[in-house]
Design an enzyme around this catalytic site. Structure first.
Site: not given
Length: 294
Positions: A109, A135, A140, A164, A206
């Site tokens: 964000y 990650y 996202r 990841k 993952i």
């Protein structure tokens, strides 16, 4: 140092119809994965609906999963956010007695610069009592952690052991694999690209779909890491339809529909997510029948 090589799964958080946590279903899910070849478990990731799980629920989930697991598989705990101070505070107040590593998402964000991302992970690395898996999930976070930033962190901090990578960007994966320091793990966060990454030198995945089909998915990844492309792709092609379906609406509604069809847990999710549509559920049920799982 535990090497997180192979198939980790980002566990869902099962809910009852009243949206309280379904611990019976969670126990079934953990045992199912342990018994069918999953290499490690990831708690409180995006797939676990971490943003709508309370602090107290998270603590209870960790204790419960650790008890069920009983030391059989390594456990990774998701602790991340876009408030660096809050992430540090959570790490400092978390009981890591049963946890083997932290999975920490690149800040979302706020859209920090690459230097901001570097300084965020630097601050975490300097206080973390456990190894860190970074990650990167631009879809996202709205911010891509570029390979040069990932590699800078990998070279500067021994306790940052892996990334990841979930940008669904083949070139970015290959740049990381080409330039990473020895011992640093590049873990796929894209189920559809995981085999290709493993064959190119990645350390595994993952996975989301892996928790529903742990035997098949973990075998595919093992074959990929071993360089056995033909055998691995024979499994990959069979899993392609179901893997595509679970991400067609939202995650984890898709995987929860799969686990519901397999009688492991129900498909309930917390708002603002909604359950998979009836059409998707029917398509998932057909895909499961095609795999001989019904």
């Amino acid at each position: 140092m535990i090497n997180f090589i192979g198939t980790g799964v980002a566990l869902i958080t099962p809910f009852k119809s009243d949206l309280s946590i379904d611990y019976d279903a969670l126990q079934r899910l953990v045992e199912y994965n342990i018994e069918n070849g999953t290499d490690y478990l990831v708690i409180s990731g995006t797939t676990g609906e971490s943003v709508t799980v309370t602090t107290e629920e998270k603590k209870t989930l960790v204790k419960f999963i650790a008890k069920v697991n009983s030391g059989r598989l390594p456990l990774v705990l998701g602790i991340g956010g876009n408030n660096t101070a809050a992430v540090i505070s959570e790490i400092k107040t978390t009981d890591f007695s049963n946890i083997d590593a932290i999975l920490s998402v690149s800040p979302y964000y706020s859209k920090p610069t690459q230097e901001g991302i570097y300084q965020h992970f630097k601050a975490i690395a300097e206080i973390s009592p456990k190894p860190i898996i970074m990650y990167n999930v631009p879809g996202r976070t709205s911010s891509n952690m570029l390979p040069e930033t990932t590699l800078r962190l990998a070279n500067d901090f021994e306790n940052i052991i892996a990334v990841k990578e979930a940008g669904n960007n083949v070139h970015q994966y290959l740049e990381l694999l080409r330039s990473k320091p020895d011992g640093f793990l590049v873990i796929s966060g894209d189920d559809d690209l995981a085999l290709g990454v493993a064959l190119a030198g990645g350390s595994g995945v993952i996975s989301v779909i892996g928790q529903a089909l742990p035997k098949e998915f973990s075998e595919m990844i093992r074959l990929g890491i071993a360089g056995k492309a033909k055998e691995a792709y024979s499994i990959h092609f069979k899993l392609m339809p179901i893997t595509g379906l679970i991400f067609s609406e939202n995650n984890p509604a898709g995987i929860k529909a799969v686990l519901d069809a397999l009688n492991i847990s129900k498909s309930h999710v917390r708002l603002p997510l909604v359950e998979a549509t009836d059409k998707l559920k029917k398509n998932i049920e057909m895909a499961i029948r095609d795999l001989g799982k019904s």
